[in-house]
Structure formats: structure tokens, C-alpha cells
Design an enzyme around this catalytic site. Structure first.
Site, PDB file in Angstrom:
ATOM      1  N   GLU A 138      19.858 -13.545 -23.506  1.00 33.45           N
ATOM      2  CA  GLU A 138      20.140 -12.332 -22.737  1.00 33.45           C
ATOM      3  C   GLU A 138      21.467 -11.665 -23.110  1.00 33.45           C
ATOM      4  O   GLU A 138      22.398 -11.595 -22.296  1.00 33.45           O
ATOM      5  CB  GLU A 138      20.066 -12.642 -21.243  1.00 33.45           C
ATOM      6  CG  GLU A 138      18.668 -13.114 -20.849  1.00 33.45           C
ATOM      7  CD  GLU A 138      18.488 -13.348 -19.356  1.00 33.45           C
ATOM      8  OE1 GLU A 138      19.484 -13.302 -18.617  1.00 33.45           O
ATOM      9  OE2 GLU A 138      17.335 -13.590 -18.938  1.00 33.45           O
ATOM     10  N   GLU A 169      11.309 -16.697 -21.289  1.00 27.38           N
ATOM     11  CA  GLU A 169      11.626 -16.949 -19.879  1.00 27.38           C
ATOM     12  C   GLU A 169      10.693 -16.136 -19.004  1.00 27.38           C
ATOM     13  O   GLU A 169      10.488 -14.942 -19.227  1.00 27.38           O
ATOM     14  CB  GLU A 169      13.080 -16.600 -19.526  1.00 27.38           C
ATOM     15  CG  GLU A 169      14.099 -17.637 -19.897  1.00 27.38           C
ATOM     16  CD  GLU A 169      15.468 -17.358 -19.278  1.00 27.38           C
ATOM     17  OE1 GLU A 169      15.529 -16.755 -18.187  1.00 27.38           O
ATOM     18  OE2 GLU A 169      16.466 -17.732 -19.909  1.00 27.38           O
TER      19      GLU A 169
END
Length: 768
Positions: free
Chosen positions: A247, A497
């Protein structure tokens, strides 16, 4: 040269027999975000700032416990592990000081993962940069290298840190994610990705802070890769590749006006400063700012508040001793002063903002910067450095490229970066459920559609009814996958994810054992994954220490599919009527006198070999020790909605998967495929069939052609039930019907899934 165990062919994964591999994965483990010594989950404050003297040995779990966890995950049908580690775990003691003991522990764990047949890719994980800025990832010394004083973060609200929050139990849920929009992360991520352009005075050891931080991070990953390479029996056999970084965030890069909240900043919660207010707070000035909360339709303004640091500054004092870590800071970078003031953004003598658009354009090109520009220039510059360092060691590494979350991917198609060994690895969470910690079966929102401007008004993005919600999730994931192909080229897509919060409805499930909300949410997410055309996923997450009181032990999150306070789903309990019979009255479609039948789970005399028995006896029991969760929190054990995540899935498909899916309500699995040649005897199509849903005496199988068997084996060290199908060429279909059950409720008795030896004893297995 022997064929690789897993390789990429176009947009599919292939095994050594050239079957398409579908990766069904899990993130291991959530508690790898914080150290073991001292044991510092995010609700603990003691020794927190002694960040140089920590150890992550025994993360994700100890060697003694590894068999337990890997056996459990294998039995649940997982084939892929996204292996969570942090930069801090490798290089916590200081720049260039690597923790070789932790590295050797990691290699031992990976060897055990190999015994269970897992594919593993390594994830250098971060959330909001570091534990010391409210998340996990980078070592503490990187915060000092950036000129920041972490002890000043609480007063200046430069970061909301659970470890230093006055009452950890009342830490606002999901506020940790807003740290991306607070000063500490805005400064460090700007420096990490674009320091040369926006902080040219930030020179340390003769390098700009961008190169200093990136080099150390990449070198740390490369050092771990080198040790794995030197181990000799892990690379490619179990470790198939590496992810870029979890991220990534652009910091302040692209802010058109730092005095206002950018329109693209969708997440606001608690006191919500503009970047300019954050800068003022960091220099000890008080600011009145808006406060925000999160409702069903997203963030909404809830009031205003005054934040007063009382003169405390977030910047390291002028007399700070830089010799602590052995670096030399350039005299042009003055400590005790805001780095942005030193670059002319504002005048501290009268608190005047001078260049509100300082980050709006690329200083090199003069072009306007948005997130897409950031991704293509600065993220890709970092990614190339990361890829080169790792592939120089692990030449066959599959590179899982993760651009900024939900942003437009980099334009790689047809360029030198259009690497045949690249995988697009996006993330997706149902934001409404994640932020509200409630499953709303009545309506949800097409967030991705809003971000891409597909609606005249957000009101049109609302989807009503559970069927529409499930389809909306699937369509969002499909759109993300297609966008990856459009921009990055023809590559596999793995959602690395996706997950749900378990502590929904104020932990109602923990008090009652009723996990029906969690089950519905999980099933909706898996329905989307199975229907979107992706090549696999890694569910977030598995946390070995999870309990009902503190969840994943990190920032109040509770997304682990395992908890010490819940029970494992039994393999094949007597939970269906004894007189219920399969329409086939058999679990085989071939002659019962054939040699294959004697090895089938259809028989009550399924043999095990001495090798299997030895392995069984040396494998720890899967029973879990109960945690010390107080009764008032709620410790009524349930299956933790395992009925939804323990589900059938293709393992290896002879040919190409056209579609597959599991209808949980009707307990029906379907698979459609197309192949140019018929499946061979040595390489049939294989599917994982969990015994909980598909017990041996109550399963119907329909195939378009060929023969099939259902058997239980420990081929990869963990006993799982597989359906093997030898079909003809062309388009083929498979339908498997199991037992419909009432799901989501608590256990009627204290029952744990039996270990392998117990199962053998119960089913009359015999040692040959």
C-alpha cells in the site's frame, strides 16, 4: 534445467505439468507487524520507544508451533501464503545492521512451509510507514533520519499511535488509517518517493533522503533474498516471488493546495487537519479544525475542535545528536526547523503560507501532478530499483506489483516494464463494512465506480439488496482486474488483501457464538473473488495470537480467520442425518474394483503408510489453547464463519479455467474449463473439496465427460480431500453437490477438529 514448480504463461499461473494453477491464499501473519521481544502489540506502551532493541524472532510463529498453523491452513484448503515481514524486523538496530538470527528463523519457517506444499511470496509490509507513526513497517531510526521526533507525535497529532493512546481500549476504530493524511506520514512518504524534487536540502550521508531511505529498504530486502538464495532449497521450491511494498502512498505529492482537504481524500475521521494545519501543529502552533466521523454513506463533518501542542515541536531539536546512528546530516538541513519552511513553503516568523501549490507540479517537468502521474513517475522509479535488486538475486522471481490502492495502475503495457514475470496485485475491502464494523445486507455502495466517475451522483452508486451487493462486489473486482490488464498488460491478477472485520455489531458474535453476519460478509467477498476472473487471492489475515478482547493485537483490527477464543471447523462431524444418502450412493464414478478405488476416501479402510503415520505422530495437535479473554468481553466459541472461507476451489486445471464458484447456501460447486488435449493420467484436473461441506457419503458429482475420484491424502504434508477428474478435451463442466447446513452459529459442544491420528482411529484406517 528442471521446470519451475510455478511459472507464468500469459495471464495464468502454470505448474510443471502445464496445468492452470488457481492460488487460494492467506496472509501470514497479522502479528508479524510487531516484535516478540519485548512483546509489543499495539495496546502496550512499555518499552515502546526503545525501538532499536527489539527482536521479531518467532514471527509469524515459533518453529515448534509452525506445524500446528501450517497443518490448519492446509486443511482449510490454502495453497498460497503471503508472508508478512517488516523492514524493522531485518534492520531495527540501525542502518546496515541486519538481524541474522531473525533471518535464519525465517528460513526455517519457510522450509516447513515447503513441507506442506505452499507457494509463498514475500511481502515487505508497511501500514502508515512504521509502528512509530501508528502502523508498522520501517524501523524507528528512519523517523529520526527524516528529522522527526516520534515522542512529539501525540501532542502535535502528527500521528495517532495506539501504543501511546491514553486508554488503548478506547482507541477510535480505524483511525489509524487517517495517519496517511497527518504530518508524519505526509513528510516521510514525500521524502521516500520524491525527496529529490520536493526536499532537495534533505541530504544525509551525501545522499538525498529519498535515495537514503529507498536504498536501505531495498538493500534490506535484497539481503533477505540473498540469504534465502544461499539456503539452497527454498528459492522457487517454496518462495516463488516478492511483492513491491504494501500500500504505497504519495504523501503530499500532487497536493494542489495544502490549505484545503483534497477532493480525492475520501477517508476522514477524528480531528482532520489540512496539510497546512498539520504543518502548523508540527511547529507547536494551535489550530482549530473540523472533526469527522464515518457513517453509512462515508465520512461526515461532526464538529470542530481546538488542538494545542502548547509549543511542542515535531521536529528534532537543533542539538539532537545525529551520531547515535552514525550518519552525517548535511549542514544545509537544519534541525529544529520545519523542513517545509526551509524550502520556502511558509514563513515561521509570521505563520504565513507562501507556496500553497508547492507540491502541485513536478519541479523537473513543470507538469501538473495527480495520482496517476505520481504512480508512473515516482512509484515506478522505486519499483524498478526494487525489482532489479531482487531479480539480481532471485532471477526467476515472480514480481507482485502493487500500485497505490484503488488508484489507476501504471502504464506498463508494451513498455520495457511489461515483464512476463509480473503479477498485478491490488487490494480490495468493503469500506462500509470495514469502517462501520457492521454487515449491512440491505444496501452498499459501488466505491470503485464512484472513484472512476461512473455515476452522475453517488446516490446512483447505492446497491439495494443482498444479491445486488454481492454482484456489486464481483463487478468492482472485475473492473479492477480489467483495468490492470488495460494499463499493465496481459498478466495474472491476484488480490493480495481482502477481508472482513470479525468484531461486528459490538462483538455480538463473541457473546452469542452466532457468526451469521460474518458468514454473509465473507461469502459475499468470496463470491466476488470467484466470479471476477482473478487468478487468486490472499485473504487478510491469519493471526496466531488473535483473541476476542484485542483482536489481531494491532490498532483494534480484528480480521483474522483464526482466534484462540473460537473453535476450528471440524473435518467431517456427524452433523447430517444418518439416513441421508448420496444420489450416487458412491463417491466414485469408476469401477469399485479398480486399483484407484483402494486409495479413495470412499473406502472406510483408507490406508496410510508408515511415512504418513510417522509424520502424523510428529505433528502437533491442532487443538488450540484458550486465551485469557475476560468473560464480559464474550467468549462463546463459534466456528468463526469458517463455513464461508473453508470452501472448494480449483487447485490445478488441465487446460484453462472458464469459470468456477461455490454456492454456499445450496452447497454446490461448479467448474467450467476448456482444454486442447484430454487430461492425462498423471495430470488430471484437481479440486479441493472440504469434507465439512462434502462428506464422503453425501456428495453428488456430475461431469460432462471422463472419470473422477474423491480421495483424502497427505500429499503435501496436510490431509485434504481432493477431487481428481480425467476429462476429455474441449469445453467441460463439473458440478459437485454436498450437504446444505445451517451455518454461522455456535458449537453445541466443546468439539475440535480431530488430528490426523484421531481421524485414522475413528475411520478404521489401517497401517500397511
Amino acid at each position: 534445467m528442471a521446470p519451475l514448480r510455478l511459472h507464468i504463461e500469459g495471464r495464468t499461473f502454470r505448474d510443471s505439468a502445464n496445468r492452470e494453477v488457481t492460488l487460494r491464499g492467506i496472509n501470514v501473519a497479522g502479528d508479524a507487524k510487531f516484535p516478540t521481544s519485548p512483546d509489543l502489540p499495539s495496546n502496550h506502551s512499555e518499552h515502546f520507544y526503545d525501538g532499536d532493541n527489539v527482536s521479531f524472532i518467532d514471527r509469524p510463529f515459533s518453529i515448534d508451533e509452525a506445524h500446528t498453523h501450517f497443518s490448519r491452513l492446509k486443511r482449510w484448503g490454502y495453497s498460497l501464503i503471503r508472508y508478512i515481514f517488516t523492514w524493522e524486523a531485518i534492520e531495527h538496530a540501525g542502518p546496515g545492521k541486519y538481524d541474522e538470527e531473525w533471518i535464519q528463523h525465517t528460513i526455517r519457517v519457510l522450509r516447513l512451509a515447503k513441507d506442506y506444499g505452499f507457494y509463498v511470496f514475500m511481502d515487505p509490509h508497511q501500514d502508515v510507514w512504521s509502528r512509530f507513526t501508528g502502523g508498522c513497517g520501517a524501523p524507528m531510526w528512519t523517523v529520526y533520519a527524516a528529522g522527526l521526533n516520534p515522542r512529539a507525535f501525540p501532542a502535535t497529532q502528527a500521528a495517532w499511535v495506539h501504543n501511546t493512546y491514553p486508554d488503548p481500549a478506547k482507541y477510535p476504530k480505524m483511525i489509524w488509517a487517517t495517519n496517511y493524511t497527518r504530518l508524519a506520514c505526509q513528510v516521510i512518504f514525500t521524502m521516500f518517493f520524491a525527496g529529490r524534487e520536493y526536499a532537495p536540502k534533505a541530504i544525509i550521508d551525501g545522499k538525498n533522503i529519498q535515495d537514503y531511505l529507498q536504498d536501505h529498504f531495498v538493500w534490506a530486502c535484497r539481503h533477505l533474498a540473498q540469504r534465502i538464495h544461499e539456503a539452497g532449497d527454498i528459492e522457487n521450491d517454496v518462495v516463488i516471488g516478492w511483492e513491491s511494498v504494501n500500500e504505497p502512498n504519495k504523501g503530499l505529492v500532487g497536493f494542489q493546495d495544502i490549505s484545503v482537504i483534497p477532493a480525492e481524500q475520501k477517508l476522514q475521521k477524528g480531528p482532520s487537519p489540512t496539510a497546512w494545519q498539520a504543518i502548523l501543529l508540527g511547529s507547536g502552533r494551535s489550530c482549530e479544525m473540523d472533526t469527522w466521523d464515518f457513517g453509512g454513506l462515508g465520512p461526515y463533518k461532526s464538529g470542530t475542535t481546538l488542538v494545542d501542542p502548547k509549543g511542542e515541536m515535531v521536529w528534532l531539536p537543533a542539538d539532537y545528536d545525529d551520531s547515535r546512528y552514525g550518519w552525517k546530516r548535511d549542514p544545509g538541513w537544519k534541525l529544529g526547523e520545519c523542513i517545509w519552511a526551509q524550502h520556502g513553503l511558509w514563513d515561521p516568523s509570521n505563520d504565513t503560507l507562501l507556496k500553497k501549490d508547492y507540491f502541485a507540479k513536478d519541479p523537473e517537468s513543470g507538469l501538473k501532478v495527480d495520482y496517476e502521474y505520481f504512480t508512473n513517475k515516482w512509484f515506478m522509479s522505486y519499483y524498478r530499483k526494487h525489482r532489479e535488486a531482487l531479480t539480481n538475486v532471485h532471477s526467476d522471481a515472480i514480481m507482485f506489483c502493487q500500485p497505490p490502492v484503488l488508484e489507476i495502475p501504471p502504464s506498463l503495457k508494451g513498455t520495457e516494464d511489461d515483464d512476463p514475470n509480473l503479477v498485478f496485485s491490488p487490494h480490495f475491502y468493503d469500506g462500509v463494512t470495514l469502517m462501520m464494523k457492521k454487515w449491512n445486507r440491505y444496501w452498499n455502495v459501488d466505491v470503485f465506480g464512484i472513484l472512476r466517475g461512473r455515476y452522475l451522483s453517488p446516490a446512483f452508486a447505492i446497491k439495494v439488496g443482498e444479491t445486488a451487493i454481492r454482484n456489486c462486489f464481483r463487478d468492482q473486482l472485475s473492473a479492477i482486474r480489467r483495468e490492470g490488464t488495460d494499463y499493465m498488460g496481459n498478466h495474472p491478477c491476484v488480490f493480495t488483501e481482502i477481508g472482513i472485520p470479525y468484531d461486528m455489531d459490538d462483538k455480538y458474535a463473541y457473546r452469542t457464538g452466532d457468526y451469521s453476519s460474518q458468514l454473509s460478509a465473507l461469502d459475499a467477498n468470496h463470491f466476488a473473488l470467484e466470479g471476477c476472473g482473478a487468478n487468486g487471492y490472499a485473504l487478510w489475515n491469519y493471526t496466531a495470537m488473535n483473541n476476542h478482547e484485542w483482536g489481531d493485537m494491532w490498532n483494534g483490527e480484528d480480521l483474522s480467520i483464526f482466534s484462540l477464543d473460537d473453535k476450528a471447523l471440524p473435518l467431517s462431524p456427524n452433523r447430517y442425518p444418518q439416513d441421508q444418502k448420496s444420489a450416487n450412493n458412491s463417491t466414485m464414478s469408476v469401477d469399485r474394483s479398480s486399483p484407484a478405488f483402494s486409495n479413495s476416501r470412499s473406502s472406510n479402510n483408507s490406508p496410510i503408510s508408515p511415512r504418513n503415520l510417522k509424520q502424523t505422530l510428529s505433528t502437533p495437535s491442532l487443538s488450540s489453547q484458550r486465551s485469557s479473554t475476560p468473560a464480559e468481553i464474550g467468549s462463546n466459541p463459534g466456528y468463526r464463519a469458517a463455513e464461508a472461507f473453508v470452501r472448494p476451489s480449483p487447485i490445478a486445471t488441465a487446460g484453462d479455467v472458464i469459470s468456477y464458484g461455490f454456492d454456499l447456501r445450496n452447497c454446490t460447486f461448479t467448474l467450467a474449463l476448456e482444454c486442447k488435449e484430454a487430461a492425462t493420467e498423471d495430470a488430471p484436473t484437481e479440486t479441493f473439496l472440504p469434507e465439512y461441506h462434502f462428506p464422503r457419503d453425501a456428495t453428488d458429482v456430475e461431469v460432462s465427460s471422463g472419470k473422477w475420484t474423491i480421495s483424502v491424502d497427505d500429499e503435501d504434508g496436510g490431509m485434504i480431500q481432493r477431487l481428481r477428474w480425467w476429462h476429455d478435451k474441449g469445453k467441460q463442466s463439473l458440478t459437485v453437490k454436498g450437504v446444505k447446513i445451517r451455518s454461522g452459529t455456535s458449537l453445541g459442544q466443546d468439539e475440535e477438529a480431530p488430528g490426523y491420528l484421531e481421524w485414522c482411529q475413528q475411520t478404521g484406517c489401517r497401517v500397511m
